[in-house]
Design a protein around this motif. Structure first.
Motif, PDB file in Angstrom:
ATOM      1  N   CYS A 179       0.924  -0.814   0.307  1.00  0.00           N
ATOM      2  CA  CYS A 179      -0.287  -0.509   0.179  1.00  0.00           C
ATOM      3  C   CYS A 179       0.833   1.341   0.241  1.00  0.00           C
ATOM      4  O   CYS A 179       1.861   0.946   0.739  1.00  0.00           O
ATOM      5  CB  CYS A 179      -0.875   0.067   1.284  1.00  0.00           C
ATOM      6  N   SER A 180       1.209   2.025  -1.094  1.00  0.00           N
ATOM      7  CA  SER A 180       1.173   2.982  -1.127  1.00  0.00           C
ATOM      8  C   SER A 180       1.177   4.287  -0.408  1.00  0.00           C
ATOM      9  O   SER A 180      -0.232   4.121   0.356  1.00  0.00           O
ATOM     10  CB  SER A 180       1.937   3.911  -2.711  1.00  0.00           C
ATOM     11  N   ASN A 181       2.750   5.028   0.403  1.00  0.00           N
ATOM     12  CA  ASN A 181       2.342   6.133   0.908  1.00  0.00           C
ATOM     13  C   ASN A 181       1.532   7.709   0.205  1.00  0.00           C
ATOM     14  O   ASN A 181       1.091   8.356   1.025  1.00  0.00           O
ATOM     15  CB  ASN A 181       3.234   6.640   1.860  1.00  0.00           C
ATOM     16  N   SER A 182       1.782   7.332  -1.049  1.00  0.00           N
ATOM     17  CA  SER A 182       0.610   8.772  -1.934  1.00  0.00           C
ATOM     18  C   SER A 182       0.156   7.808  -2.844  1.00  0.00           C
ATOM     19  O   SER A 182       0.407   7.396  -3.593  1.00  0.00           O
ATOM     20  CB  SER A 182       1.642   9.872  -2.495  1.00  0.00           C
ATOM     21  N   ILE A 183      -0.719   8.689  -3.302  1.00  0.00           N
ATOM     22  CA  ILE A 183      -1.288   8.237  -5.306  1.00  0.00           C
ATOM     23  C   ILE A 183       0.571   8.581  -6.160  1.00  0.00           C
ATOM     24  O   ILE A 183       0.485   7.539  -6.796  1.00  0.00           O
ATOM     25  CB  ILE A 183      -1.950   9.252  -5.948  1.00  0.00           C
ATOM     26  N   GLN A 184       0.841   9.479  -5.812  1.00  0.00           N
ATOM     27  CA  GLN A 184       2.408   9.976  -6.869  1.00  0.00           C
ATOM     28  C   GLN A 184       3.368   9.036  -6.374  1.00  0.00           C
ATOM     29  O   GLN A 184       3.540   8.071  -7.729  1.00  0.00           O
ATOM     30  CB  GLN A 184       2.758  11.069  -6.778  1.00  0.00           C
ATOM     31  N   GLU A 185       3.261   7.768  -5.063  1.00  0.00           N
ATOM     32  CA  GLU A 185       4.298   7.119  -5.177  1.00  0.00           C
ATOM     33  C   GLU A 185       3.661   5.675  -5.941  1.00  0.00           C
ATOM     34  O   GLU A 185       4.367   5.170  -6.651  1.00  0.00           O
ATOM     35  CB  GLU A 185       3.880   6.316  -3.232  1.00  0.00           C
ATOM     36  N   ALA A 186       2.410   5.644  -5.437  1.00  0.00           N
ATOM     37  CA  ALA A 186       1.604   4.269  -6.498  1.00  0.00           C
ATOM     38  C   ALA A 186       2.205   4.379  -8.122  1.00  0.00           C
ATOM     39  O   ALA A 186       2.588   3.476  -8.387  1.00  0.00           O
ATOM     40  CB  ALA A 186       0.526   3.971  -5.873  1.00  0.00           C
ATOM     41  N   LEU A 187       1.604   5.772  -8.580  1.00  0.00           N
ATOM     42  CA  LEU A 187       1.640   5.848  -9.997  1.00  0.00           C
ATOM     43  C   LEU A 187       2.980   5.697 -10.687  1.00  0.00           C
ATOM     44  O   LEU A 187       3.128   4.534 -11.358  1.00  0.00           O
ATOM     45  CB  LEU A 187       1.011   7.098 -10.182  1.00  0.00           C
ATOM     46  N   GLU A 188       4.504   6.430  -9.685  1.00  0.00           N
ATOM     47  CA  GLU A 188       5.798   5.862 -10.114  1.00  0.00           C
ATOM     48  C   GLU A 188       6.127   4.590  -9.864  1.00  0.00           C
ATOM     49  O   GLU A 188       6.433   4.136 -10.645  1.00  0.00           O
ATOM     50  CB  GLU A 188       6.131   6.755  -9.583  1.00  0.00           C
TER      51      GLU A 188
END
Length: 279
Positions: A179-188
Motif C-alpha cells: 500500500c503506497s504512502n501516496s497516489i504519486q508514489e503508487a503511480l510511479e
C-alpha cells in the motif's frame, strides 16, 4: 500470480473459447487454480500432480469421482483439461491431460487505484472487481485515510484467484504488493507508463464516466482505463486538484448519487464493460 488458492476451488463452468472475455465455455468442468510452475511442462498425455489443497478440496470436500473432467488454470492464460485420478494418498492424486490451451487476453487494462480502506471492504472490491474484469488493483494512502489495518497481500491474491475461478476468467488480476504512502508514489511504482484513459471519481466532475468513456471509446478499447477512488469522505479538494493538473487525470462523476468508496470502483468497471459492449 505467485500464489496458491486455499478456498473454494471447485466450480462448474460451461463451454469456453480461447480468449479471455468470451462467453463460450467447456461444459460441466470443475475448475482449479494452480501455480504456473505446475503447468509449465504440461502437455497432452502427461500427468499433472494436484497441489495438496486442491486435491483435498476436490476429492474430500466436493467428493469428485474418478474420471471427473476438470480444468486447471494458472491465471496467466494457460489451462489444461483432463480427467481426475484418485490415489490412496490424496497428495499423490493427479490429472491426466487430454487438452491444453493458451488463451489470449482480449480485455484492455481496467485498473483500479483505491484509497486504502478496511480490509473487509478491500476484499469486496477485489472480489467483485475481478468478476467485473479488473486487470490490476493498487492501493494508496490519502490525507483522509483512517484505516490502520495492514494490507494482507496473500489474502487479497487468494480472493482474486478464487473470483477468477468462479467467474470463468483465465487471467487473474495483478495486485500491487504494498500500500503506497501516496497516489504519486503508487503511480510511479506501478503505472507510470499507462497511456489509457485516466479518471478520478469526484463529486466535482463536470461529466459522467459514461460520457467520457463513450467519447473516447477507441482509446478505451486499445489502451484501457485507470480510475482512482478516494477514501470515505472523498479526496480533499487540494488532492483532487493536484491529481487533475499534475497527474493528468479527469474528474468524473460515477452517477447521480453519492456512492460508498467500495461501490465506486465497481460502478466504474460496470460502466467500462458497458462501453466496451460486454454488458
Amino acid at each position: 500470480m505467485r500464489r496458491q488458492l486455499h478456498t473454494r476451488w471447485g466450480f462448474v463452468v460451461h463451454k469456453r473459447s480461447y480468449c479471455e472475455g468470451s462467453v463460450d465455455r467447456m461444459e460441466n468442468v470443475r475448475r482449479a487454480f494452480v501455480d504456473a510452475t505446475e503447468l509449465r511442462n504440461a502437455q497432452i498425455g502427461c500427468h499433472v500432480n494436484l497441489p495438496s489443497q486442491a486435491a483435498k478440496h476436490l476429492l474430500k470436500v466436493l467428493r469428485l469421482k474418478e474420471g471427473t473432467s476438470v480444468e486447471l488454470f494458472d491465471g496467466l492464460g494457460r489451462s489444461v483439461f483432463g480427467e481426475l485420478h484418485k490415489t490412496e494418498n490424496i497428495k499423490h492424486s493427479f490429472v491426466s491431460v487430454t487438452h491444453t490451451t493458451n488463451q489470449k487476453n482480449t480485455l484492455p487494462p481496467l485498473i483500479i487505484g483505491q484509497s486504502w480502506i478496511k480490509p473487509s471492504k478491500a476484499e469486496e472490491v477485489v472480489q467483485k472487481g475481478t468478476e467485473l474484469g479488473a486487470s490490476h488493483f493498487f492501493f494508496f494512502k490519502t490525507k483522509r485515510t483512517s484505516t490502520k489495518s495492514p494490507m494482507k497481500l496473500d489474502r487479497l491474491e487468494k480472493i482474486a484467484a478464487d473470483a477468477s475461478r468462479q467467474s470463468g476468467r483465465v487471467y487473474v488480476p495483478q495486485i500491487s504488493p504494498t500500500c503506497s504512502n501516496s497516489i504519486q508514489e503508487a503511480l510511479e511504482k506501478y503505472q507510470k507508463d499507462f497511456e489509457g484513459i485516466r479518471v478520478i471519481s469526484s463529486l466535482l466532475g463536470s461529466s459522467t464516466l459514461s460520457n467520457v468513456l463513450h467519447s473516447n471509446s477507441k482509446t478505451l478499447m486499445e489502451k484501457g482505463m485507470m480510475v482512482l477512488v478516494g477514501p470515505e469522505g472523498g479526496f480533499e479538494e487540494a488532492e483532487e486538484e493536484e491529481i487533475e493538473k499534475v497527474l493528468a487525470f479527469t474528474r468524473v462523476r460515477m452517477g447521480e448519487f453519492v456512492m460508498r468508496t467500495e461501490t465506486a470502483p465497481l460502478a466504474a468497471l460496470s460502466v467500462a464493460q458497458s462501453a466496451l459492449g460486454r454488458m
